[in-house]
Design a protein around this motif. Structure first.
Motif, PDB file in Angstrom:
ATOM      1  N   PRO A  71       0.803  -1.234   0.000  1.00 57.36           N
ATOM      2  CA  PRO A  71       0.000   0.000   0.000  1.00 57.36           C
ATOM      3  C   PRO A  71       0.830   1.275   0.000  1.00 57.36           C
ATOM      4  O   PRO A  71       0.416   2.283  -0.582  1.00 57.36           O
ATOM      5  CB  PRO A  71      -0.841  -0.132   1.274  1.00 57.36           C
ATOM      6  N   LYS A  72       1.982   1.277   0.657  1.00 59.53           N
ATOM      7  CA  LYS A  72       2.806   2.493   0.679  1.00 59.53           C
ATOM      8  C   LYS A  72       3.339   2.815  -0.711  1.00 59.53           C
ATOM      9  O   LYS A  72       3.386   3.984  -1.114  1.00 59.53           O
ATOM     10  CB  LYS A  72       3.945   2.333   1.684  1.00 59.53           C
ATOM     11  N   GLU A  73       3.731   1.787  -1.460  1.00 62.28           N
ATOM     12  CA  GLU A  73       4.171   2.007  -2.828  1.00 62.28           C
ATOM     13  C   GLU A  73       3.011   2.488  -3.696  1.00 62.28           C
ATOM     14  O   GLU A  73       3.191   3.333  -4.586  1.00 62.28           O
ATOM     15  CB  GLU A  73       4.777   0.730  -3.405  1.00 62.28           C
ATOM     16  N   ALA A  74       1.817   1.954  -3.436  1.00 61.26           N
ATOM     17  CA  ALA A  74       0.632   2.396  -4.180  1.00 61.26           C
ATOM     18  C   ALA A  74       0.350   3.874  -3.925  1.00 61.26           C
ATOM     19  O   ALA A  74       0.020   4.630  -4.848  1.00 61.26           O
ATOM     20  CB  ALA A  74      -0.575   1.540  -3.792  1.00 61.26           C
ATOM     21  N   LEU A  75       0.489   4.297  -2.671  1.00 62.74           N
ATOM     22  CA  LEU A  75       0.281   5.715  -2.341  1.00 62.74           C
ATOM     23  C   LEU A  75       1.302   6.607  -3.041  1.00 62.74           C
ATOM     24  O   LEU A  75       0.971   7.720  -3.480  1.00 62.74           O
ATOM     25  CB  LEU A  75       0.356   5.920  -0.829  1.00 62.74           C
ATOM     26  N   ALA A  76       2.538   6.133  -3.164  1.00 62.41           N
ATOM     27  CA  ALA A  76       3.571   6.910  -3.857  1.00 62.41           C
ATOM     28  C   ALA A  76       3.197   7.110  -5.323  1.00 62.41           C
ATOM     29  O   ALA A  76       3.395   8.202  -5.887  1.00 62.41           O
ATOM     30  CB  ALA A  76       4.916   6.208  -3.733  1.00 62.41           C
ATOM     31  N   VAL A  77       2.634   6.078  -5.937  1.00 67.35           N
ATOM     32  CA  VAL A  77       2.198   6.169  -7.332  1.00 67.35           C
ATOM     33  C   VAL A  77       1.042   7.154  -7.467  1.00 67.35           C
ATOM     34  O   VAL A  77       0.997   7.974  -8.392  1.00 67.35           O
ATOM     35  CB  VAL A  77       1.791   4.770  -7.849  1.00 67.35           C
ATOM     36  N   ILE A  78       0.110   7.100  -6.534  1.00 66.99           N
ATOM     37  CA  ILE A  78      -1.036   8.016  -6.552  1.00 66.99           C
ATOM     38  C   ILE A  78      -0.562   9.460  -6.390  1.00 66.99           C
ATOM     39  O   ILE A  78      -1.036  10.369  -7.095  1.00 66.99           O
ATOM     40  CB  ILE A  78      -2.032   7.624  -5.439  1.00 66.99           C
ATOM     41  N   ASN A  79       0.364   9.683  -5.482  1.00 59.86           N
ATOM     42  CA  ASN A  79       0.910  11.031  -5.295  1.00 59.86           C
ATOM     43  C   ASN A  79       1.622  11.523  -6.553  1.00 59.86           C
ATOM     44  O   ASN A  79       1.561  12.714  -6.891  1.00 59.86           O
ATOM     45  CB  ASN A  79       1.866  11.046  -4.099  1.00 59.86           C
ATOM     46  N   GLN A  80       2.291  10.618  -7.264  1.00 53.91           N
ATOM     47  CA  GLN A  80       2.951  10.981  -8.514  1.00 53.91           C
ATOM     48  C   GLN A  80       1.920  11.430  -9.550  1.00 53.91           C
ATOM     49  O   GLN A  80       2.125  12.412 -10.272  1.00 53.91           O
ATOM     50  CB  GLN A  80       3.753   9.789  -9.040  1.00 53.91           C
ATOM     51  N   ALA A  81       0.813  10.702  -9.626  1.00 55.73           N
ATOM     52  CA  ALA A  81      -0.256  11.069 -10.565  1.00 55.73           C
ATOM     53  C   ALA A  81      -0.820  12.447 -10.239  1.00 55.73           C
ATOM     54  O   ALA A  81      -1.050  13.268 -11.138  1.00 55.73           O
ATOM     55  CB  ALA A  81      -1.356  10.015 -10.527  1.00 55.73           C
ATOM     56  N   LYS A  82      -1.040  12.720  -8.960  1.00 60.53           N
ATOM     57  CA  LYS A  82      -1.563  14.023  -8.543  1.00 60.53           C
ATOM     58  C   LYS A  82      -0.573  15.142  -8.853  1.00 60.53           C
ATOM     59  O   LYS A  82      -0.973  16.261  -9.230  1.00 60.53           O
ATOM     60  CB  LYS A  82      -1.877  14.008  -7.039  1.00 60.53           C
ATOM     61  N   LYS A  83       0.699  14.850  -8.668  1.00 63.95           N
ATOM     62  CA  LYS A  83       1.738  15.851  -8.912  1.00 63.95           C
ATOM     63  C   LYS A  83       1.864  16.176 -10.401  1.00 63.95           C
ATOM     64  O   LYS A  83       1.984  17.348 -10.794  1.00 63.95           O
ATOM     65  CB  LYS A  83       3.074  15.331  -8.378  1.00 63.95           C
ATOM     66  N   GLU A  84       1.811  15.155 -11.251  1.00 61.82           N
ATOM     67  CA  GLU A  84       1.980  15.355 -12.683  1.00 61.82           C
ATOM     68  C   GLU A  84       0.739  15.964 -13.334  1.00 61.82           C
ATOM     69  O   GLU A  84       0.855  16.760 -14.271  1.00 61.82           O
ATOM     70  CB  GLU A  84       2.315  14.025 -13.366  1.00 61.82           C
ATOM     71  N   PHE A  85      -0.443  15.589 -12.840  1.00 62.78           N
ATOM     72  CA  PHE A  85      -1.692  16.007 -13.498  1.00 62.78           C
ATOM     73  C   PHE A  85      -2.685  16.536 -12.467  1.00 62.78           C
ATOM     74  O   PHE A  85      -3.742  15.943 -12.235  1.00 62.78           O
ATOM     75  CB  PHE A  85      -2.297  14.832 -14.270  1.00 62.78           C
ATOM     76  N   PRO A  86      -2.375  17.668 -11.827  1.00 64.10           N
ATOM     77  CA  PRO A  86      -3.213  18.178 -10.736  1.00 64.10           C
ATOM     78  C   PRO A  86      -4.625  18.597 -11.166  1.00 64.10           C
ATOM     79  O   PRO A  86      -5.514  18.688 -10.325  1.00 64.10           O
ATOM     80  CB  PRO A  86      -2.419  19.379 -10.218  1.00 64.10           C
ATOM     81  N   LYS A  87      -4.827  18.829 -12.457  1.00 61.01           N
ATOM     82  CA  LYS A  87      -6.145  19.296 -12.926  1.00 61.01           C
ATOM     83  C   LYS A  87      -6.866  18.248 -13.764  1.00 61.01           C
ATOM     84  O   LYS A  87      -7.884  18.543 -14.384  1.00 61.01           O
ATOM     85  CB  LYS A  87      -5.974  20.585 -13.734  1.00 61.01           C
ATOM     86  N   SER A  88      -6.371  17.038 -13.775  1.00 60.13           N
ATOM     87  CA  SER A  88      -6.963  15.994 -14.615  1.00 60.13           C
ATOM     88  C   SER A  88      -8.358  15.600 -14.133  1.00 60.13           C
ATOM     89  O   SER A  88      -8.613  15.501 -12.932  1.00 60.13           O
ATOM     90  CB  SER A  88      -6.067  14.753 -14.624  1.00 60.13           C
ATOM     91  N   ALA A  89      -9.227  15.361 -15.099  1.00 61.26           N
ATOM     92  CA  ALA A  89     -10.579  14.889 -14.772  1.00 61.26           C
ATOM     93  C   ALA A  89     -10.566  13.437 -14.294  1.00 61.26           C
ATOM     94  O   ALA A  89     -11.566  12.943 -13.778  1.00 61.26           O
ATOM     95  CB  ALA A  89     -11.477  15.017 -15.997  1.00 61.26           C
ATOM     96  N   TYR A  90      -9.432  12.764 -14.474  1.00 61.56           N
ATOM     97  CA  TYR A  90      -9.324  11.361 -14.076  1.00 61.56           C
ATOM     98  C   TYR A  90      -8.864  11.173 -12.629  1.00 61.56           C
ATOM     99  O   TYR A  90      -8.767  10.038 -12.150  1.00 61.56           O
ATOM    100  CB  TYR A  90      -8.334  10.629 -14.984  1.00 61.56           C
ATOM    101  N   LEU A  91      -8.573  12.262 -11.938  1.00 62.83           N
ATOM    102  CA  LEU A  91      -7.990  12.136 -10.601  1.00 62.83           C
ATOM    103  C   LEU A  91      -8.903  11.421  -9.609  1.00 62.83           C
ATOM    104  O   LEU A  91      -8.427  10.831  -8.640  1.00 62.83           O
ATOM    105  CB  LEU A  91      -7.604  13.516 -10.051  1.00 62.83           C
ATOM    106  N   ASN A  92     -10.219  11.490  -9.838  1.00 64.04           N
ATOM    107  CA  ASN A  92     -11.137  10.784  -8.933  1.00 64.04           C
ATOM    108  C   ASN A  92     -10.843   9.292  -8.883  1.00 64.04           C
ATOM    109  O   ASN A  92     -11.059   8.638  -7.858  1.00 64.04           O
ATOM    110  CB  ASN A  92     -12.593  11.007  -9.358  1.00 64.04           C
ATOM    111  N   ASN A  93     -10.346   8.756 -10.003  1.00 63.01           N
ATOM    112  CA  ASN A  93     -10.039   7.326 -10.053  1.00 63.01           C
ATOM    113  C   ASN A  93      -8.939   6.954  -9.059  1.00 63.01           C
ATOM    114  O   ASN A  93      -9.057   5.976  -8.308  1.00 63.01           O
ATOM    115  CB  ASN A  93      -9.616   6.930 -11.467  1.00 63.01           C
ATOM    116  N   VAL A  94      -7.851   7.720  -9.053  1.00 58.55           N
ATOM    117  CA  VAL A  94      -6.770   7.408  -8.111  1.00 58.55           C
ATOM    118  C   VAL A  94      -7.151   7.812  -6.691  1.00 58.55           C
ATOM    119  O   VAL A  94      -6.694   7.200  -5.726  1.00 58.55           O
ATOM    120  CB  VAL A  94      -5.434   8.073  -8.521  1.00 58.55           C
ATOM    121  N   GLN A  95      -8.018   8.828  -6.579  1.00 58.26           N
ATOM    122  CA  GLN A  95      -8.460   9.225  -5.246  1.00 58.26           C
ATOM    123  C   GLN A  95      -9.265   8.114  -4.589  1.00 58.26           C
ATOM    124  O   GLN A  95      -9.155   7.879  -3.375  1.00 58.26           O
ATOM    125  CB  GLN A  95      -9.302  10.498  -5.319  1.00 58.26           C
ATOM    126  N   ASN A  96     -10.057   7.399  -5.390  1.00 62.13           N
ATOM    127  CA  ASN A  96     -10.828   6.267  -4.861  1.00 62.13           C
ATOM    128  C   ASN A  96      -9.908   5.171  -4.339  1.00 62.13           C
ATOM    129  O   ASN A  96     -10.191   4.541  -3.303  1.00 62.13           O
ATOM    130  CB  ASN A  96     -11.751   5.706  -5.940  1.00 62.13           C
TER     131      ASN A  96
END
Length: 301
Positions: A71-96
């Motif tokens: 799970p910690k590695e998964a959170l790192a990946v999610i944080n990377q997605a948020k950092k790279e694409f802070p305005k993406s409409a797809y962010l809800n997917n990783v937020q879930n």
């Protein structure tokens, strides 16, 4: 089908190219059970192709890591997605997925029947929880309990709050589910309902309830017939030593659909034996709440 994917990949760019690259990868892994799926997804996410579709690729990477108990590695990946694409409409997917990792969970496993005046052992299965509370209630009315057994309406049942208990848990904050053995302090005979929750001020507690019987005695089958047959012979014994309880007053409440169908008072014979009474019920299964008034003990069959 790979030829079609290759044509779309070659003729497009950005999100469209990423989409077909992702689809091709998933199809290949679906058929070949590829062992390098995670690595291939990571390479696709790191590719020079631009587009916030990569958020969905990051989501799949996080799901695989979560499945593999990372799970910690998964959170790192999610944080990377948020950092790279802070305005993406797809962010809800990783937020879930992040919510799934960070959410508090608490489940209680227990014995439905336990002995009087002895510690009551149970198991708490938890994630992201460092403490929880129990509110222990004793049921005041048998008919109310029978109704509760059908509709589980906690607010309508007559009950008395016996005590509140608080438990501390050793949560290593690793986002992984853990289990521990705990106990409730001894209770006298009776039917008990227990609310359990992390936040004592939470109002939504209706589903966080478990129940058990505390009893001096136990009912066992001495002779078992088919389900509708009235020739079942049961034996009432002491829970501590197994000694048969002769000439003991017993009340049999037969119930169905949350209502008492009949109430029969009987006395065990010299060997502690008794039988179910005949019934007019057309139900295939018969349900009984068995009471011993002298010890205030209960069992359910």
């Amino acid at each position: 089908i790979n030829i079609l994917f290759d044509e779309e990949i070659a003729s497009n760019s950005g999100n469209t190219k990423l989409y077909f690259s992702h689809k091709k990868l998933k199809e290949e892994c679906r058929f070949s059970q590829c062992k390098d799926q995670l690595e291939r997804l990571q390479n696709l996410a790191k590719s020079n192709e631009k587009g916030d579709y990569k958020v969905l690729i990051y989501e799949e990477i996080a799901q695989i890591l979560l499945r593999d108990q990372k799970p910690k590695e998964a959170l790192a990946v999610i944080n990377q997605a948020k950092k790279e694409f802070p305005k993406s409409a797809y962010l809800n997917n990783v937020q879930n997925v992040e919510n799934q990792i960070r959410n508090e969970t608490l489940n209680i496993f227990y014995n439905a029947e336990t002995q009087t005046n002895k510690p009551i052992h149970f198991v708490a299965q938890f994630k992201n929880v460092n403490q929880f509370h129990l509110h222990i209630y004793k049921v005041d009315d048998v008919n109310d309990y029978i109704s509760f057994a059908q509709n589980h309406s906690f607010s309508k049942i007559k009950k008395t709050l016996i005590r509140k208990e608080k438990y501390q848990l050793n949560d290593p904050k690793d986002y992984v589910q853990h289990s521990t053995s705990l106990e409730i302090k001894p209770l006298p005979s009776g039917i008990y309902l227990v609310k359990y929750f992390v936040d004592e001020n939470s109002e939504n507690l209706e589903k966080e309830i478990f129940q058990f019987f505390v009893s001096e005695n136990k009912v066992i089958y001495h002779k078992k017939a088919n389900q509708k047959d009235s020739t079942h012979v049961l034996k009432l014994v002491n829970s501590e030593n197994g000694v048969a309880l002769a000439n003991e007053n017993v009340v049999l409440y037969e119930f169905s659909g949350g209502k008492v169908l009949s109430e029969n008072k009987i006395i065990t014979d010299k060997d502690g034996l008794f039988s179910f009474p005949k019934t007019n019920s057309k139900e295939y299964y018969r349900n009984f709440l068995i009471s011993q008034p002298n010890s205030k003990s209960f069992q359910k069959l």
